[in-house]
Design a protein around this motif. Structure first.
Motif, mmCIF file in Angstrom:
data_model
loop_
_atom_site.group_PDB
_atom_site.id
_atom_site.type_symbol
_atom_site.label_atom_id
_atom_site.label_comp_id
_atom_site.label_asym_id
_atom_site.label_seq_id
_atom_site.Cartn_x
_atom_site.Cartn_y
_atom_site.Cartn_z
ATOM 1 N N GLY A 175 -7.484 -25.077 -21.653
ATOM 2 C CA GLY A 175 -8.642 -24.649 -20.860
ATOM 3 C C GLY A 175 -8.251 -24.218 -19.459
ATOM 4 O O GLY A 175 -8.739 -23.199 -18.952
ATOM 5 N N LEU A 176 -7.384 -24.986 -18.808
ATOM 6 C CA LEU A 176 -6.892 -24.587 -17.483
ATOM 7 C C LEU A 176 -6.145 -23.262 -17.551
ATOM 8 O O LEU A 176 -6.292 -22.405 -16.668
ATOM 9 N N LEU A 196 -6.726 -29.682 -25.124
ATOM 10 C CA LEU A 196 -7.894 -28.923 -24.692
ATOM 11 C C LEU A 196 -7.880 -28.703 -23.183
ATOM 12 O O LEU A 196 -8.231 -27.613 -22.690
ATOM 13 N N TYR A 197 -7.461 -29.718 -22.445
ATOM 14 C CA TYR A 197 -7.420 -29.629 -20.986
ATOM 15 C C TYR A 197 -6.392 -28.591 -20.528
ATOM 16 O O TYR A 197 -6.688 -27.723 -19.694
ATOM 17 N N PHE A 256 -6.846 -19.204 -24.555
ATOM 18 C CA PHE A 256 -7.018 -20.589 -24.998
ATOM 19 C C PHE A 256 -6.392 -20.808 -26.365
ATOM 20 O O PHE A 256 -5.684 -21.800 -26.596
ATOM 21 N N ALA A 285 -6.583 -20.807 -19.697
ATOM 22 C CA ALA A 285 -7.545 -19.716 -19.878
ATOM 23 C C ALA A 285 -8.268 -19.395 -18.584
ATOM 24 O O ALA A 285 -8.462 -18.219 -18.229
ATOM 25 N N LEU A 286 -8.663 -20.428 -17.833
ATOM 26 C CA LEU A 286 -9.393 -20.214 -16.580
ATOM 27 C C LEU A 286 -8.528 -19.529 -15.536
ATOM 28 O O LEU A 286 -8.907 -18.510 -14.945
ATOM 29 N N SER A 344 -11.601 -20.877 -32.629
ATOM 30 C CA SER A 344 -11.348 -19.838 -31.625
ATOM 31 C C SER A 344 -11.189 -18.474 -32.281
ATOM 32 O O SER A 344 -11.688 -17.466 -31.765
ATOM 33 N N ALA A 346 -10.371 -14.842 -22.268
ATOM 34 C CA ALA A 346 -10.192 -16.273 -22.025
ATOM 35 C C ALA A 346 -10.034 -17.043 -23.329
ATOM 36 O O ALA A 346 -9.199 -17.952 -23.437
ATOM 37 N N MET A 347 -10.825 -16.683 -24.343
ATOM 38 C CA MET A 347 -10.712 -17.369 -25.627
ATOM 39 C C MET A 347 -9.375 -17.073 -26.297
ATOM 40 O O MET A 347 -8.774 -17.948 -26.926
ATOM 41 N N ILE A 364 -3.016 -23.281 -26.688
ATOM 42 C CA ILE A 364 -3.086 -24.567 -27.381
ATOM 43 C C ILE A 364 -2.028 -24.659 -28.473
ATOM 44 O O ILE A 364 -1.661 -25.758 -28.910
#
Length: 565
Positions: A367-368, A363-364, A494, A370-371, A546, A490-491, A498
């Motif tokens: 998430g990074l 997830l980390y 992600f 995507a950001l 997602s 972004a989604m 992942i």
């Protein structure tokens, strides 16, 4: 001033009026905000860096050595395997996706809403998770089917590895890409042409072949491109199915070989194949023209009555969902239950790393990714839409290099670059996130650009005329208006990050394990299906969530875009 939201067909090469007023300038002196240009230049350089370094690395081997590598029989066999996999997966995906799209959009199929969602959800199943499910269910030894048949004296089933296994797994878990594209084409098609064909005496079957299917060629081509590229660039499925495609051979050469120039040369051949496919698709797309005088959005089409074909259609949909969705979920739950009986749930057999820690790592990292990718995609999307020109077009095209570069190639290039020039970030989190950005930034650029095209530039002009600076206009006006596209991009990043495997295997920090790495190591290296079950279930749940979010946002966007009846 023209206030229409429609885009002119032949735009002027000069700077648009709305760009001048968005900047608050006038005449030829107006320029894009410096912070947008700077971020776009940095992003373009980052996208080009892995591929350019790979070219330099391969060129260091010399022309004769490179030609010897490319012309040797093993390389030619790998080229045949890779292209054959792409063609076969695309062909069989079309056989599944086109009928499914027509059944779920244009017919009176019972439970059509359910089948529409159920046939899309296999998109959430990573191909290596699906391959793990196929191997553990139908593998020659130790699989579920083999254990059930063992009392009958069957000690070994026919091998699932090789061509059959890799084509089956790739097709079952990539056809939704083509399905979504064809379904969108059917929804947006003007039904008047089909009505005219029916009024002239054509049967539903004849109307589909002679009218509907030709109009779907652009959608079929776009979806087929996604399936073919995914099949060629995929690493997990060929690795698990013991199939020598380019991705598996490159990874094996890097891990076990001493000649890194060979791995770089093979990577360049793979990039050339991918870019060749993209070029062919581009030429085909630009020469084709399929349009009508009005849009089909929001127009109701009477559903085709299936009649006696209703039960064969239901059987077809059921078989597809059983193989592509129920089977992998059922296999994962079987091994998860089996591992729970032996007290293995919650911990891996590798250094006793808690499963929750592996999940948090995934997830980390995603998430990074995507950001960071979304932040760097914004300047390129804004410049390409609000300030069209030669240089902004070049910057946008550079951002799409990652779309045509397989993950194993990007990872290999960054390994070379990091080990030789930036050892302080080699196998550190920044390098892994950088690889994710290179691979997945085009997804954010596309979604943000699409949302920005729907924003009336007069709103930004008004903000500038009221004294707002370019940065204030971007932060207070533009970003809130394109928020749906930003969140969707972004989604999507992600979801893709992942599930990413080859770049994570080569670039992840020491001790940093993800769900994708856990599944691959447990299945490809140790055949420990129980150890992979919990990780596979978690990544499946996250991916499914997602996917449903993305589908709900798309459905909301379509609903808002339809005219009021």
């Amino acid at each position: 001033m023209r206030t229409s939201s429609f885009v002119t067909k032949h735009p002027s090469p000069s700077l648009p009026t709305h760009a001048l007023k968005w900047l608050g300038g006038s005449g030829r002196s107006a320029r894009p905000p410096w912070f947008l240009v700077l971020m776009a230049l940095v992003t373009a350089a980052a996208m080009v860096l892995p591929l350019s370094h790979l070219v330099v690395r391969a060129a260091g081997a010399g022309v004769l050595e490179l030609w010897a590598i490319i012309a040797r029989p093993l390389t030619l066999e790998v080229i045949f395997n890779t292209l054959g996999l792409g063609l076969a997966a695309t062909f069989f995906s079309a056989l599944i996706a086109i009928p499914l799209a027509f059944l779920t959009v244009r017919t009176d199929l019972p439970g059509r809403r359910f089948w529409l969602i159920a046939t899309t959800l296999p998109l959430a199943v990573p191909t290596y998770v699906g391959s793990f499910a196929l191997i553990s269910a139908f593998g020659p030894r130790g699989s579920i089917v083999q254990m059930l048949l063992q009392p009958l004296g069957i000690e070994r089933l026919p091998s699932i590895y090789g061509w059959f296994g890799v084509i089956t797994a790739t097709t079952l878990f990539t056809f939704p890409y083509l399905l979504l594209s064809v379904r969108a084409g059917l929804i947006g098609m003007d039904p008047s042409t089909e009505e005219a064909a029916r009024s002239l005496g054509h049967s539903p079957y004849s109307t589909f072949l002679r009218v509907t299917l030709p109009q779907l060629r652009p959608s079929i081509a776009a979806g087929s491109l996604l399936v073919a590229l995914y099949a060629i660039q995929d690493f997990g499925t060929p690795a698990l199915m013991q199939f020598d495609s380019f991705t598996r051979v490159i990874f094996t050469q890097y891990r076990s070989g001493f000649n890194r120039n060979l791995a770089a040369a093979l990577a360049l051949v793979l990039v050339a194949i991918v870019l060749g496919i993209l070029w062919l698709e581009y030429r085909t797309r630009t020469r084709a023209a399929y349009y009508t005088r009005r849009s089909g959005s929001g127009l109701l089409t009477p559903p085709v009555a299936l009649g006696r074909w209703r039960w064969p259609a239901l059987f077809f949909c059921t078989i597809v969902v059983l193989l592509s969705l129920v089977m992998p979920v059922g296999v994962i739950l079987f091994w998860l239950f089996r591992s729970t009986l032996f007290g293995g749930l919650g911990y891996t057999t590798y250094q006793s790393v808690p499963l929750w820690q592996i999940c948090l790592n995934s997830l980390y990292g995603a998430g990074l990714a995507a950001l960071v990718a979304t932040v760097f995609a914004l300047p390129i999307a804004i410049l390409s839409v609000r300030f069209p020109g030669r240089w902004t077009t070049l910057l946008e095209r550079c951002s799409y290099i990652g779309f045509g570069t397989p993950g194993i190639v990007v990872a290999l290039a960054l390994v070379f670059f990091g080990a030789n020039y930036t050892p302080w970030i080699y196998q550190q989190m920044p390098m892994l996130v950088f690889a994710y950005m290179v691979l997945f930034l085009p997804q954010a650029v596309g979604t943000v650009r699409g949302s920005l095209l729907q924003v009336n530039p007069n709103l930004e002009e008004s903000a500038r005329s009221l004294g707002r600076t370019p940065w204030q206009t971007l932060r207070q006006i533009t970003l809130p208006l394109v928020q749906p596209g930003v969140l969707s991009g972004a989604m999507l990043i992600f979801l893709t990050a992942i599930k990413e495997l080859p770049a994570t295997l080569l670039l992840a920090p020491i001790g940093f394990r993800t769900l994708a790495m856990q599944i691959w190591q447990a299945t490809a290296e140790d055949a420990a299906f129980a150890d992979a079950a919990a990780a596979a279930l978690l990544i499946l749940l996250v991916s499914a969530g997602s996917t449903l979010i993305i589908l709900s946002q798309e459905r909301r966007t379509v609903t808002q875009a339809r005219p009021n009846s």
